[in-house]
Every structure is written in structure tokens, then in C-alpha cells.
Write an enzyme that holds these catalytic residues in place. Structure first.
Site, PDB file in Angstrom:
ATOM      1  CD  GLU A  14      -2.973  -1.116   2.221  1.00 31.45           C
ATOM      2  OE1 GLU A  14      -3.005  -0.137   3.001  1.00 31.45           O
ATOM      3  OE2 GLU A  14      -3.844  -1.996   2.154  1.00 31.45           O
ATOM      4  N   PRO A  15       0.309   2.396  -0.309  1.00 32.72           N
ATOM      5  CG  PRO A  15      -1.011   4.057  -1.287  1.00 32.72           C
ATOM      6  CD  PRO A  15      -1.081   2.662  -0.760  1.00 32.72           C
ATOM      7  CB  SER A  29       8.993  -3.710   4.726  1.00 31.65           C
ATOM      8  OG  SER A  29       9.789  -3.263   3.662  1.00 31.65           O
ATOM      9  NE  ARG A  85      35.573  -0.920 -27.458  1.00 28.01           N
ATOM     10  CZ  ARG A  85      35.203   0.128 -28.164  1.00 28.01           C
ATOM     11  NH1 ARG A  85      34.573  -0.045 -29.324  1.00 28.01           N
ATOM     12  NH2 ARG A  85      35.453   1.343 -27.752  1.00 28.01           N
ATOM     13  CD  GLN A 141      33.612   0.484 -15.082  1.00 27.14           C
ATOM     14  OE1 GLN A 141      32.510   0.962 -14.854  1.00 27.14           O
ATOM     15  NE2 GLN A 141      34.688   1.222 -15.266  1.00 27.14           N
ATOM     16  CD  GLU A 191       7.595 -11.888  -5.513  1.00 28.73           C
ATOM     17  OE1 GLU A 191       7.753 -12.957  -4.905  1.00 28.73           O
ATOM     18  OE2 GLU A 191       7.130 -11.823  -6.659  1.00 28.73           O
ATOM     19  CD  GLU A 250      17.538  -3.088   3.454  1.00 26.45           C
ATOM     20  OE1 GLU A 250      16.591  -3.361   2.690  1.00 26.45           O
ATOM     21  OE2 GLU A 250      18.575  -2.532   3.074  1.00 26.45           O
TER      22      GLU A 250
HETATM   23  C1  LIG Z   1       8.185  -2.646 -10.014  1.00 24.81           C
HETATM   24  C2  LIG Z   1       7.544  -3.119  -8.740  1.00 24.81           C
HETATM   25  C3  LIG Z   1       6.624  -4.145  -8.780  1.00 24.81           C
HETATM   26  C4  LIG Z   1       5.990  -4.565  -7.593  1.00 24.81           C
HETATM   27  N1  LIG Z   1       4.991  -5.513  -7.654  1.00 24.81           N
HETATM   28  C5  LIG Z   1       4.231  -5.754  -6.543  1.00 24.81           C
HETATM   29  C6  LIG Z   1       3.075  -6.590  -6.612  1.00 24.81           C
HETATM   30  O1  LIG Z   1       2.743  -7.160  -7.665  1.00 24.81           O
HETATM   31  N2  LIG Z   1       2.334  -6.755  -5.497  1.00 24.81           N
HETATM   32  C7  LIG Z   1       2.654  -6.138  -4.312  1.00 24.81           C
HETATM   33  O2  LIG Z   1       1.906  -6.319  -3.344  1.00 24.81           O
HETATM   34  N3  LIG Z   1       3.745  -5.357  -4.214  1.00 24.81           N
HETATM   35  C8  LIG Z   1       4.532  -5.141  -5.297  1.00 24.81           C
HETATM   36  N4  LIG Z   1       5.634  -4.319  -5.215  1.00 24.81           N
HETATM   37  C9  LIG Z   1       5.957  -3.703  -3.928  1.00 24.81           C
HETATM   38  C10 LIG Z   1       7.223  -4.228  -3.281  1.00 24.81           C
HETATM   39  O3  LIG Z   1       7.028  -5.536  -2.833  1.00 24.81           O
HETATM   40  C11 LIG Z   1       7.568  -3.247  -2.160  1.00 24.81           C
HETATM   41  O4  LIG Z   1       8.026  -2.056  -2.787  1.00 24.81           O
HETATM   42  C12 LIG Z   1       8.607  -3.785  -1.216  1.00 24.81           C
HETATM   43  O5  LIG Z   1       8.095  -4.851  -0.458  1.00 24.81           O
HETATM   44  C13 LIG Z   1       9.108  -2.699  -0.243  1.00 24.81           C
HETATM   45  O6  LIG Z   1       8.050  -2.012   0.341  1.00 24.81           O
HETATM   46  P1  LIG Z   1       8.043  -0.402   0.304  1.00 24.81           P
HETATM   47  O7  LIG Z   1       8.283   0.027  -1.074  1.00 24.81           O
HETATM   48  O8  LIG Z   1       6.799   0.064   0.970  1.00 24.81           O
HETATM   49  O9  LIG Z   1       9.299   0.025   1.177  1.00 24.81           O
HETATM   50  P2  LIG Z   1       9.306   0.230   2.767  1.00 24.81           P
HETATM   51  O10 LIG Z   1       8.669  -0.920   3.421  1.00 24.81           O
HETATM   52  O11 LIG Z   1       8.769   1.586   3.072  1.00 24.81           O
HETATM   53  O12 LIG Z   1      10.865   0.203   3.065  1.00 24.81           O
HETATM   54  C14 LIG Z   1      11.705   1.357   2.875  1.00 24.81           C
HETATM   55  C15 LIG Z   1      13.117   0.954   3.341  1.00 24.81           C
HETATM   56  O13 LIG Z   1      13.097   0.675   4.751  1.00 24.81           O
HETATM   57  C16 LIG Z   1      13.629  -0.614   4.990  1.00 24.81           C
HETATM   58  N5  LIG Z   1      12.948  -1.215   6.140  1.00 24.81           N
HETATM   59  C17 LIG Z   1      11.618  -1.346   6.364  1.00 24.81           C
HETATM   60  N6  LIG Z   1      11.384  -1.926   7.544  1.00 24.81           N
HETATM   61  C18 LIG Z   1      12.605  -2.193   8.091  1.00 24.81           C
HETATM   62  C19 LIG Z   1      13.040  -2.783   9.310  1.00 24.81           C
HETATM   63  N7  LIG Z   1      12.163  -3.252  10.209  1.00 24.81           N
HETATM   64  N8  LIG Z   1      14.372  -2.894   9.537  1.00 24.81           N
HETATM   65  C20 LIG Z   1      15.259  -2.422   8.628  1.00 24.81           C
HETATM   66  N9  LIG Z   1      14.910  -1.845   7.453  1.00 24.81           N
HETATM   67  C21 LIG Z   1      13.598  -1.735   7.195  1.00 24.81           C
HETATM   68  C22 LIG Z   1      13.354  -1.395   3.708  1.00 24.81           C
HETATM   69  O14 LIG Z   1      14.218  -2.511   3.612  1.00 24.81           O
HETATM   70  C23 LIG Z   1      13.634  -0.321   2.666  1.00 24.81           C
HETATM   71  O15 LIG Z   1      15.023  -0.206   2.465  1.00 24.81           O
HETATM   72  C24 LIG Z   1       6.323  -3.952  -6.372  1.00 24.81           C
HETATM   73  C25 LIG Z   1       7.291  -2.940  -6.330  1.00 24.81           C
HETATM   74  C26 LIG Z   1       7.887  -2.509  -7.492  1.00 24.81           C
HETATM   75  C27 LIG Z   1       8.869  -1.364  -7.418  1.00 24.81           C
END
Ligand SMILES: Cc1cc2nc3c(=O)[nH]c(=O)nc-3n(C[C@H](O)[C@H](O)[C@H](O)COP(=O)(O)OP(=O)(O)OC[C@H]3O[C@@H](n4cnc5c(N)ncnc54)[C@H](O)[C@@H]3O)c2cc1C
Length: 387
Positions: free
Chosen positions: A128-129, A133, A274, A342, A369, A373
């Protein structure tokens, strides 16, 4: 005894997909990528080959294979292109698999045949927005209306793969459906067919990579679906999705290994052509060592995903091995993409060469997925460290 040779059927599948990737995907995918266009004909071709039905039984239109077969196909596709590979990965392991694992017989018969044929795609809406994680923080809600006949869904989902193509048939979403006796959220999974009133698919994102794959934000505004669209047991949605992600990590590891190996393939071709300072650049030890390191990373990452898949197929716990495989494979993909770029010098920065595409496609493998972390958190938890 340990035997890492592939059986005849696996080897035949690997070869068939390799031929398809080289002969059908490689010549055209650069154009789709540049135009940020979904490659419908290639997807239809993969459907005709049975790739979308690989791990499903024949009674639902599948090929009667297993999850490792899917992984082999993903590796071979990603050796050439990751947008095509992720379309297959998400279609099978996130779109169809939840329905196969947790759906009623009626749901399986209704949805799986078209998904297995690659004529339709399913999507998986967890992120979700407000966060991916921490998927338990889901804010999307679903309540049964007064008569109990419909779920009424409100909320939004981010970054959902395969959710807005012309052939997308459904998205399975997690939503809060109540509160558990211990005060925690009750999260359930619900199937939302494409085109349901109140379900809006936003325009596609502008992405760094995976540019020929389909990704959208979704919103649900008093979106009504029949109560029978609940997938599996009420309140089990979160647990169901976590188990789907455990499997999916092996698939993403295989895809990452493919990208890492594709970097080696491209470099081997290039360094024998190359020239610099009067010699083929492949004669220089600095280049050779880079390629040797790349091959080593691809090889060790492959062993990690083979082993995780073997445990999964034997029905043994595989959570830790899947997380390790995803972690090392996505690292390998990133490192190899950087090194391959590179090796190509300035041409590595040009979109006409696949390594530039590999570079742009590698980063998401450390994020999707479950981030790297999150993989480390899972591995630490499996080692008994406090969560
Ligand atoms: C191209 C693309 C396709 C995708 N397809 C799908 C899909 O089909 N279905 C779906 O449901 N999702 C999908 N996703 C979402 C993807 O699974 C999430 O972006 C991913 O799980 C990370 O969640 P977030 O972006 O909210 O990052 P956040 O959870 O906000 O994390 C931000 C940073 O904080 C770190 N972090 C968070 N919690 C902790 C902790 N407790 N300890 C240490 N570090 C932490 C994370 O590792 C990351 O570096 C997709 C994403 C992309 C970019």
C-alpha cells in the site's frame, strides 16, 4: 547422494525456454522497453508454450509440472530480459498460485484455466502507499454489507504488477475485515475482478527498469464484490500471502540468477570482439577477473535457489533457504550488472545493448517481494534471534 544434474524433462524445458528467449524475445524486447509497451504477443507465445501453467495440475489447465520448472523457465527468460520474466513470475506465483493454494474448487475452476493458458493475468495486491515491508499495517478495509451478500472494499494498493493490462482478469487484495480477539487486525484476501465498479487502475508508473512490464496503483472506492470472492478462510489473508511470498522469493532468486548469467553471456561475446591498446579486451586480466567473479556469483546463487526449491518440493520448511537464495541472487544480479556495464564501457550506458537494460532492471530485485533488509530479518528470525 547429492546430484545437481537436471532430469531430462527439466533439461528439455530449460532448452525450449532458452530457444524462445533467444529467438523470439531478444530480437524485439529492446523496442518494447524503449516504448514502455507491454509485449502482448510474447506473453501469448509463453502462454502457448504452457509456461503460465507450469506448476499447476492438468485438471485446471496446467502442465502438471512443479515450482522448480517455473524457476528454470524464469532463469532462462531473465538471461535475455527481465520484463518478460517478471510478467511470468507475477502471473504464476502471485496471480494464479494464491487461487490454486487457497481457493475453493469453484474459484479454481472459474479462474485457473485462462490464467494457466496465459490468456488472462491475475495480480496480487499487498503493498500500500503507506508501506510494503510492514504488510500487516494494511489500511485497505473490506466490510460485509448489511445483508452479508457483498464485500465493500475501500483503500489503495501500490506498485501492483500485471494489474492493468488488457488481459488482466483479477487482482487478489488483502484487506482488514475486522479485529481479532487479541486486538490485532483481522486481514483477509479477496478476489476483485477487473472492471468491477469502484475499482480504478491508475495510469502506469514511470519506472527506472522493468519497462516492458505492467505496474499500477489501484484504488477501491466502495467497490463491491460477492461475499463468495473471499479467498480461503476469513482472517487468514496475511498468513496466506506470507506463504505465497516465501515461494515467490525462490522464483525471484531464479530470475535474479538469470539476469546475473545474462551479464556473463553478454560480456563473453563483447570482450572477444572489442579491442583496446592492440588487443581484445578479453585478453586483459582485469577484465577476465571481472568475468570470473560474475560467473562465480551466478553459479553460487544458482546453487542457493536450487537447494531452496529442493526443500520446498520435498515439503520441508524452506523459509530461511528462500530468503538466503533471494538475498544472494539479488546481490549477484546487482553486482554483475554493474560489472558488465563497466566491461562494455560507454556502450554499456547505451540502451541499444542489453547490459544497460540489465543495469536498470537489477535494482528492483533487492526491493520487490521483500527487500534485502527483510530477507536478513527473516534469516535472523529463523536463527532464533529476537524479532
Ligand atoms: C516494479 C515493482 C513491482 C511490484 N509488484 C508488486 C506486486 O505485484 N504486489 C505487491 O503487493 N507489491 C509489489 N511491489 C511492492 C514491493 O514488494 C515493495 O516495494 C517492497 O516490499 C518494499 O516495500 P516499500 O516500497 O513500501 O518500502 P518500505 O517498506 O517503506 O521500506 C523502505 C526501506 O526501509 C527498509 N525497512 C523497512 N522496515 C525495516 C526494518 N524493520 N528494519 C530495517 N529496514 C527496514 C526497507 O528494507 C527499505 O530499504 C512492487 C514494487 C515494485 C517497485
Amino acid at each position: 547422494m547429492i546430484d545437481f544434474r537436471l532430469g531430462d524433462e527439466y533439461e528439455a524445458l530449460r532448452k525450449t525456454v532458452q530457444d524462445f528467449a533467444q529467438n523470439e524475445v531478444a530480437p524485439v524486447i529492446g523496442g518494447f522497453y524503449e516504448r514502455e509497451e507491454f509485449p502482448y504477443d510474447l506473453v501469448a507465445g509463453m502462454g502457448r508454450m504452457g509456461l503460465f501453467g507450469l506448476p499447476f495440475p492438468e485438471e485446471f489447465g496446467g502442465m502438471g509440472g512443479d515450482y522448480f520448472a517455473l524457476c528454470l523457465a524464469l532463469e532462462e527468460l531473465a538471461r535475455v530480459d527481465s520484463s518478460v520474466a517478471i510478467t511470468l513470475e507475477a502471473g504464476v506465483s502471485l496471480g494464479a498460485m494464491p487461487i490454486y493454494r487457497f481457493g475453493s474448487d469453484e474459484q479454481k475452476r472459474r479462474w485457473l484455466p485462462a490464467l494457466c493458458a496465459g490468456e488472462a493475468l491475475g495480480a496480487f495486491g499487498l503493498t500500500e502507499p503507506g508501506g510494503g515491508s510492514d504488510a500487516g499495517a494494511t489500511r485497505t478495509t473490506a466490510r460485509l454489507d448489511d445483508g452479508g451478500g457483498d464485500w465493500v472494499i475501500n483503500g489503495s494498493k501500490s506498485f501492483i504488477t500485471n494489474s492493468g493490462t488488457d488481459i488482466t482478469r483479477l487482482v487478489t487484495v488483502t484487506a482488514v475485515t475486522g479485529q481479532k480477539p487479541d486486538g490485532r487486525k483481522e486481514i483477509s484476501a479477496i478476489i476483485v475482478p477487473s472492471g468491477t465498479p469502484g475499482f480504478t487502475v491508475a495510469p502506469k508508473y514511470s519506472k527506472v527498469g522493468w519497462n516492458a512490464s505492467d505496474t499500477h496503483e489501484l484504488s477501491f472506492d466502495d467497490c463491491r464484490v460477492p461475499a463468495g470472492n473471499l479467498l480461503g478462510e476469513r482472517g487468514r489473508g496475511y498468513a496466506q500471502f506470507l506463504s505465497i511470498l516465501d515461494e515467490g522469493r525462490i522464483a525471484i532468486a531464479a530470475l535474479s540468477v538469470g539476469l546475473a548469467q545474462g551479464c556473463v553471456d553478454e560480456c563473453l561475446r563483447y570482450v572477444n570482439e572489442r579491442e583496446a591498446f592492440g588487443s581484445k579486451i578479453g585478453a586483459y586480466q582485469a577484465i577476465q577477473f571481472k568475468i570470473a567473479d560474475m560467473e562465480t556469483r551466478a553459479h553460487t546463487a544458482r546453487l542457493a535457489y536450487y537447494q531452496a526449491a529442493a526443500k520446498m518440493l520435498r515439503g520441508e520448511p524452506f523459509k530461511k533457504e528462500a530468503a538466503i537464495a533471494k538475498l544472494v541472487s539479488s546481490n549477484a544480479a546487482m553486482d554483475n550488472a554493474r560489472d558488465a556495464t563497466q566491461v562494455f564501457g560507454g556502450y554499456g550506458f547505451m540502451n541499444e545493448f542489453p547490459v544497460g537494460r540489465f543495469y536498470r532492471d537489477a535494482k528492483i530485485l533487492e526491493i520487490g517481494e521483500g527487500t534485502s533488509e527483510v530477507q536478513r530479518m527473516l534469516i535472523a528470525r529463523e536463527l532464533g534471534l529476537p524479532s
